[in-house]
Structure formats: C-alpha cells, structure tokens
Write a protein that holds these residues in place. Structure first.
Motif, mmCIF file in Angstrom:
data_model
loop_
_atom_site.group_PDB
_atom_site.id
_atom_site.type_symbol
_atom_site.label_atom_id
_atom_site.label_comp_id
_atom_site.label_asym_id
_atom_site.label_seq_id
_atom_site.Cartn_x
_atom_site.Cartn_y
_atom_site.Cartn_z
ATOM 1 N N THR A 103 -24.812 -24.196 14.459
ATOM 2 C CA THR A 103 -23.579 -23.959 13.700
ATOM 3 C C THR A 103 -23.787 -22.837 12.693
ATOM 4 O O THR A 103 -22.919 -21.960 12.527
ATOM 5 C CB THR A 103 -23.139 -25.256 12.981
ATOM 6 N N GLN A 104 -24.931 -22.818 12.039
ATOM 7 C CA GLN A 104 -25.228 -21.760 11.070
ATOM 8 C C GLN A 104 -25.307 -20.397 11.760
ATOM 9 O O GLN A 104 -24.815 -19.398 11.255
ATOM 10 C CB GLN A 104 -26.543 -22.049 10.338
ATOM 11 N N ILE A 105 -25.921 -20.369 12.940
ATOM 12 C CA ILE A 105 -26.033 -19.095 13.673
ATOM 13 C C ILE A 105 -24.658 -18.602 14.076
ATOM 14 O O ILE A 105 -24.337 -17.419 13.926
ATOM 15 C CB ILE A 105 -26.954 -19.272 14.910
ATOM 16 N N ARG A 106 -23.789 -19.498 14.563
ATOM 17 C CA ARG A 106 -22.421 -19.106 14.952
ATOM 18 C C ARG A 106 -21.640 -18.592 13.741
ATOM 19 O O ARG A 106 -20.895 -17.620 13.840
ATOM 20 C CB ARG A 106 -21.681 -20.277 15.595
ATOM 21 N N ASP A 107 -21.788 -19.284 12.613
ATOM 22 C CA ASP A 107 -21.074 -18.861 11.402
ATOM 23 C C ASP A 107 -21.550 -17.454 10.976
ATOM 24 O O ASP A 107 -20.731 -16.626 10.572
ATOM 25 C CB ASP A 107 -21.295 -19.853 10.270
ATOM 26 N N ARG A 108 -22.816 -17.190 11.040
ATOM 27 C CA ARG A 108 -23.341 -15.869 10.668
ATOM 28 C C ARG A 108 -22.788 -14.783 11.616
ATOM 29 O O ARG A 108 -22.437 -13.695 11.184
ATOM 30 C CB ARG A 108 -24.875 -15.854 10.708
ATOM 31 N N GLN A 109 -22.779 -15.150 12.913
ATOM 32 C CA GLN A 109 -22.272 -14.160 13.877
ATOM 33 C C GLN A 109 -20.779 -13.906 13.646
ATOM 34 O O GLN A 109 -20.298 -12.789 13.804
ATOM 35 C CB GLN A 109 -22.520 -14.637 15.315
ATOM 36 N N ALA A 110 -20.032 -14.910 13.295
ATOM 37 C CA ALA A 110 -18.599 -14.755 13.058
ATOM 38 C C ALA A 110 -18.364 -13.911 11.797
ATOM 39 O O ALA A 110 -17.423 -13.102 11.767
ATOM 40 C CB ALA A 110 -17.930 -16.099 12.891
ATOM 41 N N GLU A 112 -20.350 -11.525 10.684
ATOM 42 C CA GLU A 112 -20.791 -10.167 10.954
ATOM 43 C C GLU A 112 -19.739 -9.374 11.709
ATOM 44 O O GLU A 112 -19.698 -8.159 11.642
ATOM 45 C CB GLU A 112 -22.105 -10.181 11.724
ATOM 46 N N LYS A 113 -18.872 -9.994 12.402
ATOM 47 C CA LYS A 113 -17.863 -9.289 13.198
ATOM 48 C C LYS A 113 -16.738 -8.814 12.387
ATOM 49 O O LYS A 113 -16.299 -8.687 11.443
ATOM 50 C CB LYS A 113 -17.303 -10.185 14.294
#
Length: 113
Positions: A103-110, A112-113
C-alpha cells in the motif's frame, strides 16, 4: 466392579440359592421334571453369578492403558493444534505487513505521477 454388576451378581446368587431350595422341594414331592428345571436354573444362575464376579483385572488394566494412550494422543494433538495456531497468527502478521508495504509503494507511485 460397579454397582450394577454387584447388584446383578447378588441377584443371580440369590436366584441360584432359591432354585436349589426348589430342587429339594421338587425332589421331596416326587416331581422329577420340576426338579430338573430347578437344578438347571440353579446351575445357570450360579454360573452367571460366578461370571459376574470374575471380571478379569487384565481387562480393567488394558482399558486403563488404552485410556492413558488416548489421553496422551489427545494431548499431542492439542499441542500440535496450538503450534499450528501460532504459525497461522505469525503468517497473518506477515501478510498484514506485506499488504502495508504494498500500500505504501502504491501511494508513493500515485504521488509521483
């Protein structure tokens, strides 16, 4: 020996004694068929009383050993089940941790976009 067996043994012994008395009475009044019936009943009840009295101690010891074996097997099964419960709890904790990391990785990727 339990109460029921003791009671049955005493009843069988009393029935044997009464039939021996009946045998004597039937012989005294010259009734051979009646005497034979009482004789057979006396022997039968006497044999039954003896059988009830002679419950082998080896059977009781064998049953006790089987109960102890089953208790030990049950304890082993309970210990194994407790171990599995601990392993499942640890696995759930690891799964929760992995979900948080994802979840943390997805939030970071979101972000960054």
């Amino acid at each position: 020996m339990n109460l029921k067996t003791t009671l049955l043994q005493r009843l069988a012994a009393v029935a044997a004694v009464f039939n021996v008395g009946g045998l004597g009475f039937a012989i005294a009044v010259s009734e051979p068929t009646h005497a034979v019936v009482h004789g057979v009943l006396a022997l039968g009840f006497g044999y039954w009383a003896q059988r009830l009295r002679s419950t082998p101690a080896s059977d009781v010891a064998e049953m006790r050993q089987q109960l102890e074996d089953q208790a030990a097997a049950l304890e082993d099964a309970q210990n194994t089940l407790a171990s599995y419960a601990n392993q499942l709890l640890e696995l759930q904790e690891r799964l929760d941790f992995a979900e948080r990391v994802l979840t943390q990785i997805r939030d970071r990727q979101a972000l960054e976009k």
